[in-house]
Motif scaffolding. Structure first.
Motif, PDB file in Angstrom:
ATOM      1  N   SER A  38     -36.697 -27.010  27.394  1.00  8.90           N
ATOM      2  CA  SER A  38     -36.012 -28.659  28.480  1.00  8.90           C
ATOM      3  C   SER A  38     -34.553 -28.430  28.429  1.00  8.90           C
ATOM      4  O   SER A  38     -34.175 -28.464  29.057  1.00  8.90           O
ATOM      5  CB  SER A  38     -37.220 -29.788  27.947  1.00  8.90           C
ATOM      6  OG  SER A  38     -37.615 -30.316  27.903  1.00  8.90           O
ATOM      7  N   TYR A  39     -34.083 -28.289  26.592  1.00  2.74           N
ATOM      8  CA  TYR A  39     -32.690 -27.932  26.808  1.00  2.74           C
ATOM      9  C   TYR A  39     -32.143 -27.321  25.962  1.00  2.74           C
ATOM     10  O   TYR A  39     -33.467 -26.752  25.072  1.00  2.74           O
ATOM     11  CB  TYR A  39     -32.742 -29.421  26.469  1.00  2.74           C
ATOM     12  CG  TYR A  39     -33.086 -30.297  25.159  1.00  2.74           C
ATOM     13  CD1 TYR A  39     -32.253 -29.951  23.976  1.00  2.74           C
ATOM     14  CD2 TYR A  39     -34.122 -31.025  25.197  1.00  2.74           C
ATOM     15  CE1 TYR A  39     -32.389 -30.805  22.831  1.00  2.74           C
ATOM     16  CE2 TYR A  39     -34.612 -31.685  23.477  1.00  2.74           C
ATOM     17  CZ  TYR A  39     -33.762 -30.581  22.344  1.00  2.74           C
ATOM     18  OH  TYR A  39     -33.892 -31.714  21.332  1.00  2.74           O
ATOM     19  N   VAL A  40     -31.248 -26.723  25.529  1.00  3.47           N
ATOM     20  CA  VAL A  40     -30.199 -25.725  25.256  1.00  3.47           C
ATOM     21  C   VAL A  40     -28.941 -26.257  24.809  1.00  3.47           C
ATOM     22  O   VAL A  40     -28.102 -25.653  25.916  1.00  3.47           O
ATOM     23  CB  VAL A  40     -30.739 -24.576  25.796  1.00  3.47           C
ATOM     24  CG1 VAL A  40     -30.323 -23.216  24.251  1.00  3.47           C
ATOM     25  CG2 VAL A  40     -32.184 -23.871  25.567  1.00  3.47           C
ATOM     26  N   GLY A  41     -28.479 -25.920  23.564  1.00  2.00           N
ATOM     27  CA  GLY A  41     -27.519 -26.224  23.064  1.00  2.00           C
ATOM     28  C   GLY A  41     -26.461 -25.326  21.776  1.00  2.00           C
ATOM     29  O   GLY A  41     -27.925 -24.308  21.239  1.00  2.00           O
ATOM     30  N   GLY A  42     -25.785 -25.541  21.971  1.00  3.63           N
ATOM     31  CA  GLY A  42     -25.379 -24.636  20.527  1.00  3.63           C
ATOM     32  C   GLY A  42     -23.919 -24.056  20.430  1.00  3.63           C
ATOM     33  O   GLY A  42     -23.020 -24.052  21.457  1.00  3.63           O
ATOM     34  N   TYR A  43     -23.451 -22.941  19.516  1.00  2.00           N
ATOM     35  CA  TYR A  43     -21.938 -23.682  19.556  1.00  2.00           C
ATOM     36  C   TYR A  43     -21.823 -21.054  18.765  1.00  2.00           C
ATOM     37  O   TYR A  43     -22.655 -20.843  17.997  1.00  2.00           O
ATOM     38  CB  TYR A  43     -21.386 -23.945  18.519  1.00  2.00           C
ATOM     39  CG  TYR A  43     -19.451 -23.666  18.263  1.00  2.00           C
ATOM     40  CD1 TYR A  43     -19.065 -24.223  19.431  1.00  2.00           C
ATOM     41  CD2 TYR A  43     -19.136 -22.426  17.651  1.00  2.00           C
ATOM     42  CE1 TYR A  43     -17.277 -24.072  19.468  1.00  2.00           C
ATOM     43  CE2 TYR A  43     -17.976 -22.015  17.423  1.00  2.00           C
ATOM     44  CZ  TYR A  43     -17.566 -23.433  18.475  1.00  2.00           C
ATOM     45  OH  TYR A  43     -15.791 -22.862  18.253  1.00  2.00           O
ATOM     46  N   GLN A  44     -21.267 -21.144  19.770  1.00  2.00           N
ATOM     47  CA  GLN A  44     -21.251 -19.384  19.886  1.00  2.00           C
ATOM     48  C   GLN A  44     -20.693 -19.057  18.688  1.00  2.00           C
ATOM     49  O   GLN A  44     -20.317 -19.474  17.466  1.00  2.00           O
ATOM     50  CB  GLN A  44     -19.860 -19.078  21.020  1.00  2.00           C
ATOM     51  CG  GLN A  44     -18.445 -19.121  21.145  1.00  2.00           C
ATOM     52  CD  GLN A  44     -18.332 -20.711  21.252  1.00  2.00           C
ATOM     53  OE1 GLN A  44     -19.227 -21.100  22.114  1.00  2.00           O
ATOM     54  NE2 GLN A  44     -17.201 -20.652  21.263  1.00  2.00           N
ATOM     55  N   HIS A  68     -31.770 -28.084  30.915  1.00  2.00           N
ATOM     56  CA  HIS A  68     -30.217 -28.481  30.479  1.00  2.00           C
ATOM     57  C   HIS A  68     -29.600 -27.181  29.835  1.00  2.00           C
ATOM     58  O   HIS A  68     -30.423 -27.511  28.426  1.00  2.00           O
ATOM     59  CB  HIS A  68     -30.852 -29.720  30.256  1.00  2.00           C
ATOM     60  CG  HIS A  68     -29.088 -30.183  29.698  1.00  2.00           C
ATOM     61  ND1 HIS A  68     -28.237 -30.235  30.741  1.00  2.00           N
ATOM     62  CD2 HIS A  68     -28.584 -30.246  28.590  1.00  2.00           C
ATOM     63  CE1 HIS A  68     -26.765 -30.215  30.484  1.00  2.00           C
ATOM     64  NE2 HIS A  68     -27.100 -31.128  28.957  1.00  2.00           N
ATOM     65  N   VAL A  69     -28.914 -26.788  30.080  1.00  2.00           N
ATOM     66  CA  VAL A  69     -28.514 -25.949  29.112  1.00  2.00           C
ATOM     67  C   VAL A  69     -26.717 -26.891  28.744  1.00  2.00           C
ATOM     68  O   VAL A  69     -25.527 -26.634  29.901  1.00  2.00           O
ATOM     69  CB  VAL A  69     -28.081 -24.565  29.389  1.00  2.00           C
ATOM     70  CG1 VAL A  69     -27.093 -24.035  28.586  1.00  2.00           C
ATOM     71  CG2 VAL A  69     -29.277 -23.570  29.839  1.00  2.00           C
ATOM     72  N   GLU A  70     -26.226 -26.829  27.089  1.00  2.00           N
ATOM     73  CA  GLU A  70     -24.539 -26.619  27.491  1.00  2.00           C
ATOM     74  C   GLU A  70     -24.105 -26.659  26.206  1.00  2.00           C
ATOM     75  O   GLU A  70     -24.988 -25.867  24.666  1.00  2.00           O
ATOM     76  CB  GLU A  70     -25.013 -28.768  25.956  1.00  2.00           C
ATOM     77  CG  GLU A  70     -23.786 -29.422  26.306  1.00  2.00           C
ATOM     78  CD  GLU A  70     -23.755 -30.841  26.355  1.00  2.00           C
ATOM     79  OE1 GLU A  70     -23.653 -31.479  25.777  1.00  2.00           O
ATOM     80  OE2 GLU A  70     -24.726 -31.244  27.722  1.00  2.00           O
ATOM     81  N   MET A  81     -27.698 -33.086  19.332  1.00  2.00           N
ATOM     82  CA  MET A  81     -29.339 -32.543  20.877  1.00  2.00           C
ATOM     83  C   MET A  81     -29.631 -32.451  20.670  1.00  2.00           C
ATOM     84  O   MET A  81     -31.439 -33.282  21.555  1.00  2.00           O
ATOM     85  CB  MET A  81     -28.525 -31.459  21.837  1.00  2.00           C
ATOM     86  CG  MET A  81     -27.476 -31.213  22.132  1.00  2.00           C
ATOM     87  SD  MET A  81     -27.022 -29.670  22.871  1.00  2.00           S
ATOM     88  CE  MET A  81     -28.134 -29.961  24.536  1.00  2.00           C
ATOM     89  N   LEU A  82     -30.624 -32.564  19.195  1.00  2.00           N
ATOM     90  CA  LEU A  82     -32.293 -32.129  18.752  1.00  2.00           C
ATOM     91  C   LEU A  82     -32.715 -33.837  18.641  1.00  2.00           C
ATOM     92  O   LEU A  82     -34.472 -34.124  19.335  1.00  2.00           O
ATOM     93  CB  LEU A  82     -32.594 -31.873  17.210  1.00  2.00           C
ATOM     94  CG  LEU A  82     -32.085 -29.792  17.647  1.00  2.00           C
ATOM     95  CD1 LEU A  82     -32.109 -29.776  16.394  1.00  2.00           C
ATOM     96  CD2 LEU A  82     -32.824 -29.507  18.408  1.00  2.00           C
ATOM     97  N   GLY A  83     -32.056 -34.660  18.566  1.00  2.00           N
ATOM     98  CA  GLY A  83     -32.416 -36.338  18.962  1.00  2.00           C
ATOM     99  C   GLY A  83     -32.834 -36.192  20.121  1.00  2.00           C
ATOM    100  O   GLY A  83     -33.500 -37.205  19.948  1.00  2.00           O
ATOM    101  N   ALA A  84     -32.959 -35.641  21.060  1.00  2.00           N
ATOM    102  CA  ALA A  84     -33.776 -36.144  22.715  1.00  2.00           C
ATOM    103  C   ALA A  84     -35.254 -35.354  21.972  1.00  2.00           C
ATOM    104  O   ALA A  84     -35.960 -36.380  22.451  1.00  2.00           O
ATOM    105  CB  ALA A  84     -33.670 -34.751  23.285  1.00  2.00           C
TER     106      ALA A  84
END
Length: 715
Positions: A38-44, A68-70, A81-84
């Motif tokens: 459902s959603y993907v986030g991260g730091y490069q 959703h990508v952030e 973000m994993l709180g979702a």
């Protein structure tokens, strides 16, 4: 961005039964979509940057799927973000680089792990360990143990990696626990193929909105008294559920061998290296079939007692191949065997090195000792011969070289805008003496190497100013902290600037402003230029006026603030000297502006190619050194450090020492001339203009110049 991922984006769209070709980290990306994320986030950060970069560039396709990508400002915001997934059936994945990223994210991870998750939660960690690493030599495994989060370490095989991504979400949901996927550099960049599946639209997404917020449940809040129950759930409910899922779905892989007296248990990520080592000593063939039974742990935590017992019970000795220290897996296996009263001899770090990367050569050493002690009937003479051949080759190389190879430390790129700043610092040190310099993570950390050798400590990304808080009050002169604009937004503003303002610190802060998080692939920042074709420090209108570093600093109460174009070494030296010597109290901030040279070259090369192809006039600037003028003292090289500035033999037989020389990698940044001017060096540098597709006027002017020069030259 560093590169365009058009081909990779198309591979993300592959459907059921089509063949995916690519590298490991892109297989993870494709598998996320097949899992209904459902959603993907991260730091490069290497080696997982491509996961986020590809998804950011594929935003239109992600929107079509409802994903959703952030791109997060740091790892902590990504983990949060994993709180979702705590209250909603939303599958989420976040990613970052290695133990340093996990450390930044650990607070949020602790709370997510305590509360537990309803939707699957996956953390993809690019484990940067070994001689090729750029960070502290630690493992994320310790964080998994501390917080009771499961950890996958998949065999470097694309089909295995993709399968385990999908199982990771199911394992997470079956045990209500977040799951780490630990990917070494060699797993992220291994190339291969697998049969793709269809991408799944998420159950909860930007296109399938939740009608109402989740019902309040205090048991999902990681706060006393709920935390006491959550801690018991980890061991009494979640751990058994995880072990049951791992066993029933065969996540760990058993490779049977013809030898039954001994066996090897290895981390899944080390399987390829182990097979190569077995092949070198003659116990595995070229197709990956081993004579020695191997239990490849694609899940390194938690271990399944039944699997360990079944593998070890009929063997006299088992070797655990576990990269890094402490030996978490070996200790866990030893405990399981002792509790089951299985008397199989267990070896690991006693025959293998305790710390360091497990290359095939390192593993060969351990295997030779292990088999020599417990399987003397095996013919391992091939390993002995291989070692003798390798040792002889090294001896021959040393003989031919006559001396050890000189060290080749990492360095700034040719034309890097940060190199002039350190040249200026070296010049200022001549006048005011050495100052304590707190260095930081980023390209600018290369200044800790020769010829600059600047920087007394590195404490973490964006932590340079904060790390000087203890030492600065005890020094007679002002200390200086250096960070990049990426580090500023990651952690530097709150941990450094805000803390300094709260405590009234009197320090110098130098911020390298090149417009991007350059070291990880020039990803965008809050303050990145809107128009990528505009050069920093030359087109101020290109920067978002309401989101600049300058406005942020002024809002925090910084009064002494200077902007200097990095290539102007004399101006930078003057500003640095003023910052160190002014009587004005408080934080002094110098913003060194200059576009990342790699980004600039990526931007202008296609333009130049089009111009040349169309026959248009193209003017390039190059610098050189006049052999006759150069004195050969090489001060210019010691102050510049540019790879394009090197040495060559002098054409003058009376000059014994080699002279300075600018090779063809020069990009015309002008630093060598700037340094020569600022340091009052010899006037041997010259600036030349190279004209391609010259006009008629250019040709006429060249003929006139050649004629006049000919008249002035002696016969």
């Amino acid at each position: 961005m560093e590169r365009q991922f058009n081909a990779e984006i198309e591979s993300l769209k592959l459907g059921e039964g089509e063949m995916f070709h690519g590298e490991g980290i892109l297989a993870v990306t494709k598998a996320l979509l097949q899992s209904g994320v459902s959603y993907v986030g991260g730091y490069q950060g290497a080696p997982v940057s491509h996961l986020l970069d590809v998804m950011v560039q594929a935003r239109d396709y992600m929107d079509e799927l409802g994903v959703h990508v952030e791109a997060c400002t740091n790892e902590a915001s990504a983990a949060a973000m994993l709180g979702a997934s705590i209250n909603y059936p939303a599958r989420g994945a976040v990613t970052w680089k290695s133990i340093v990223g996990t450390n930044v994210a650990s607070d949020a991870l602790t709370h997510v792990a305590s509360a537990g998750v309803l939707g699957g939660a996956l953390i993809v960690v690019g484990e940067d360990y070994g001689e090729g690493a750029s960070v502290a030599q630690e493992r994320t495994h310790a964080i998994a143990l501390k917080s009771s989060m499961w950890m996958l370490d998949p065999r470097p095989n694309l089909a295995t990696i993709a399968r385990l991504v999908q199982h990771a979400f199911e394992l997470s949901e079956a045990s209500n626990t977040p799951v780490f996927m630990d990917l070494r550099i060699r797993a992220c960049h291994v190339h291969g193929s697998f049969v793709a599946g269809a991408n799944r639209a998420p159950a909860l997404s930007t296109r399938k909105l939740q009608a109402e917020a989740a019902t309040f449940d205090y048991e999902h809040i990681p706060h006393p008294p709920a935390t006491y129950r959550q801690e018991k759930l980890k061991m009494n409910v979640r751990m058994p559920a995880a072990r049951k899922y791992i066993r029933e779905h065969g996540l760990n892989e058993l490779f049977a061998g013809s030898e039954t007296s001994v066996g090897i248990i290895c981390q899944g990520g080390l399987y390829n290296n182990l097979l190569r080592a077995l092949q070198l000593i003659g116990l595995a063939d070229d197709f990956g079939v081993s004579r020695i039974p191997i239990l490849a742990l694609n899940v390194v935590y938690p271990l399944v007692p039944e699997e360990i017992s079944a593998f070890c019970s009929d063997k006299t000795a088992v070797l655990v191949v576990e990269e890094g220290q402490p030996e978490f897996i070996e200790q866990d296996i030893a405990t399981l065997l002792r509790r089951a009263d299985i008397q199989t001899r267990l070896h690991g770090k006693d025959v293998l090195i305790m710390a360091g990367e497990y290359t095939a050569e390192v593993i060969v050493h351990g295997l030779m000792g292990f088999f020599g002690a417990h399987a003397a009937h095996l013919d391992i003479s091939a390993g002995t011969r291989w070692h003798e051949t390798a040792d002889a080759a090294r001896a021959r190389e040393a003989e031919l070289l006559g001396a050890p190879l000189p060290p080749r430390p990492p360095n700034f790129c040719v034309g890097c805008p940060e190199r002039p700043v350190f040249a200026a610092i070296k010049l200022v040190e001549r006048d005011i003496g050495k100052r304590h310099i707190s260095a930081d993570i980023g390209c600018h950390s290369f200044a800790t190497f020769a010829p600059f050798s600047l920087g007394n400590s590195i404490l973490g990304y964006g932590m340079s100013l904060a790390s000087s808080a203890g030492v600065a009050p005890m020094l007679a002169g002002r200390s200086m902290a250096i960070m990049g604009d990426g580090g500023f937004w990651h952690n530097g503003f709150l941990s450094g600037v805000a803390s300094n303002q709260l405590n009234g610190g009197d320090k110098v802060l130098l911020i390298m402003k090149n417009g991007f998080t350059s070291a990880t692939g020039t990803q965008e920042l809050v303050s990145s230029p809107q128009d990528e074709s505009a050069e920093l420090a030359q087109d101020k209108s290109s920067v978002r006026s309401d989101r600049t570093i300058e406005n942020t600093l002024r809002g925090a109460g910084v009064k002494w603030l200077r902007n200097v174009y990095t290539y102007r070494v004399a101006d930078m030296s003057k500003t640095l000297r003023e910052a160190f010597t002014t009587e004005e109290p408080g934080l002094k901030v110098i913003i060194a502006e200059g576009e990342c040279q790699l980004e600039r070259q990526r931007r202008i090369r296609p333009v130049l190619a089009r111009l040349l192809g169309s026959g248009a006039r193209v003017l390039r600037t190059r610098f050189g050194v006049d052999d006759e003028t150069c004195s050969g003292d090489h001060s210019c090289i010691r102050l510049s450090g540019c790879p394009s500035l090197t040495l060559k033999a002098s054409a003058d037989t009376l000059k014994v020492d080699p002279v300075a020389h600018v090779n063809h990698s020069c990009v015309g940044c002008g630093l060598c001339g700037e340094v020569a001017h600022a340091a009052i060096l010899c006037p041997s540098f010259y600036r030349a203009e190279v004209v391609q597709n010259p006009s008629a006027w250019d040709r006429l002017l060249a003929r006139v110049r050649t004629t006049v020069i000919g008249w002035l030259q002696p016969a």
